[in-house]
Design an enzyme around this catalytic site. Structure first.
Site, PDB file in Angstrom:
ATOM      1  N   LEU A   1      23.090   1.902  40.969  1.00 14.56           N
ATOM      2  CA  LEU A   1      23.351   2.077  39.549  1.00 14.56           C
ATOM      3  C   LEU A   1      22.842   3.455  39.133  1.00 14.56           C
ATOM      4  O   LEU A   1      22.049   4.080  39.832  1.00 14.56           O
ATOM      5  CB  LEU A   1      22.650   0.981  38.736  1.00 14.56           C
ATOM      6  CG  LEU A   1      23.103  -0.452  39.030  1.00 14.56           C
ATOM      7  CD1 LEU A   1      22.199  -1.450  38.308  1.00 14.56           C
ATOM      8  CD2 LEU A   1      24.560  -0.652  38.621  1.00 14.56           C
ATOM      9  N   SER A   2      23.277   3.915  37.962  1.00 22.17           N
ATOM     10  CA  SER A   2      22.810   5.226  37.513  1.00 22.17           C
ATOM     11  C   SER A   2      21.294   5.294  37.499  1.00 22.17           C
ATOM     12  O   SER A   2      20.702   6.308  37.877  1.00 22.17           O
ATOM     13  CB  SER A   2      23.349   5.531  36.107  1.00 22.17           C
ATOM     14  OG  SER A   2      24.751   5.663  36.116  1.00 22.17           O
ATOM     15  N   GLU A   3      20.647   4.220  37.039  1.00 26.88           N
ATOM     16  CA  GLU A   3      19.191   4.210  36.966  1.00 26.88           C
ATOM     17  C   GLU A   3      18.639   2.827  37.300  1.00 26.88           C
ATOM     18  O   GLU A   3      19.234   1.804  36.950  1.00 26.88           O
ATOM     19  CB  GLU A   3      18.694   4.575  35.560  1.00 26.88           C
ATOM     20  CG  GLU A   3      19.178   5.905  35.041  1.00 26.88           C
ATOM     21  CD  GLU A   3      18.434   7.097  35.612  1.00 26.88           C
ATOM     22  OE1 GLU A   3      17.405   6.875  36.297  1.00 26.88           O
ATOM     23  OE2 GLU A   3      18.884   8.232  35.389  1.00 26.88           O
ATOM     24  N   THR A   4      17.488   2.841  37.943  1.00 29.10           N
ATOM     25  CA  THR A   4      16.647   1.660  38.089  1.00 29.10           C
ATOM     26  C   THR A   4      15.304   1.993  37.463  1.00 29.10           C
ATOM     27  O   THR A   4      14.696   3.019  37.795  1.00 29.10           O
ATOM     28  CB  THR A   4      16.456   1.280  39.557  1.00 29.10           C
ATOM     29  OG1 THR A   4      17.724   0.903  40.114  1.00 29.10           O
ATOM     30  CG2 THR A   4      15.492   0.114  39.702  1.00 29.10           C
TER      31      THR A   4
ATOM     32  N   CYS B   1      15.055   8.767  30.778  1.00 32.42           N
ATOM     33  CA  CYS B   1      16.292   7.986  30.823  1.00 32.42           C
ATOM     34  C   CYS B   1      16.324   7.059  29.623  1.00 32.42           C
ATOM     35  O   CYS B   1      15.398   6.266  29.415  1.00 32.42           O
ATOM     36  CB  CYS B   1      16.389   7.190  32.122  1.00 32.42           C
ATOM     37  SG  CYS B   1      17.866   6.136  32.176  1.00 32.42           S
TER      38      CYS B   1
END
Length: 272
Positions: free
Chosen positions: A50-53, A77
């Site tokens: 995913l784009s961010e964790t 983020c």
């Protein structure tokens, strides 16, 4: 990480800035007693794709937060912070209406409103890009913007209209080269909106995010830019990715409010 040590982390996937199912930006959120070893956090983020964790740890009455793309830890983020707040508010015993996070970008806050979660983030207004950087930006974008700006590690390209933003097809290798050569993480593309005050898209291939579905942190720059241009503090933004997302924003001078809805998609445990 110690390969002989079992890891069991609760994980949620939450769509941030989502007005409906399969919209917004999906972020993974892991709650932990302590931050795992950085290599393990990066490996989990890479596996999640995913784009961010986000990894979140309680710190007394407050929280600590760190964010990882599939390839790198980042300083700020938005959507994964909003997703983390949704998890804390709705899946823990948190009873207040405001959360405070410590992060690599300093203190951050998220409050629970009637239907939105609202990020209290630093304002990062842009300055004019140098001619050389503007030329490199235009080459990467494939068209010449109306104006070119830079804010911290993001470039901002202003196009004439919403259709131009929809049609943008940046050269991913050229955008990534800006990171290697100029220290630029991402490219924001924006224009006046037909159905919102402004629209945008965000590209960050250098950190493993070819196009981010909805980018809260980019609005730290977009909000002061558009507030100044339109002459009012309250703005509705639409990020024109394939999934799309709506952000309700306010310019507060040194801070910006970036609000949106969150929808839970998945809940489980990581066991490695």
């Amino acid at each position: 990480a110690d390969p002989g040590r079992a890891v069991n982390l609760p994980i949620w996937v939450v769509d941030a800035f989502a007005e409906g199912g399969f919209t917004g930006n999906p972020a993974a959120v892991c709650l932990a007693d302590d931050f795992p070893e950085p290599g393990l956090m990066q490996a989990i983020a890479c596996r999640n794709r995913l784009s961010e964790t986000a990894f979140v740890v309680r710190d007394g009455a407050d929280w600590q937060i760190r964010w990882f793309t599939p390839t790198a830890e980042v300083d700020l983020c938005g959507h994964a912070t909003l997703a983390s707040a949704a998890v804390i508010f709705e899946r823990t015993d948190e009873s207040g209406d405001t959360l405070r996070f410590s992060s690599r970008s300093g203190p951050l806050a998220v409050r629970r409103a009637a239907v939105d979660f609202v990020l209290d983030f630093p304002s990062r207004p842009p300055g004019a890009a140098t001619p050389a950087l503007a030329a490199a930006q235009a080459t990467a974008l494939g068209v010449t913007p109306e104006s070119c700006w830079i804010a911290d590690d993001n470039l901002l390209a202003v196009l004439p209209d919403e259709a131009s933003v929809r049609a943008a097809r940046p050269d991913a290798e050229a955008v990534a080269a800006l990171s290697r050569e100029e220290g630029v993480t991402g490219l924001i593309v924006t224009a006046p909106g037909a159905t919102a005050d402004f629209v945008s898209r965000y590209f960050a291939p250098a950190v493993g995010v070819p196009e981010d579905p909805v980018t809260g942190s980019a609005h730290c720059t977009l909000v002061p830019y558009w507030s100044g241009r339109l002459g009012r503090p309250d703005l509705v933004a639409w990020q024109l990715s394939e999934r799309g997302g709506v952000l309700r924003c306010r310019d507060r001078g040194e801070r910006v409010d970036v609000g949106g809805r969150a929808r839970f998609y998945l809940e489980g445990h990581i066991t490695v």
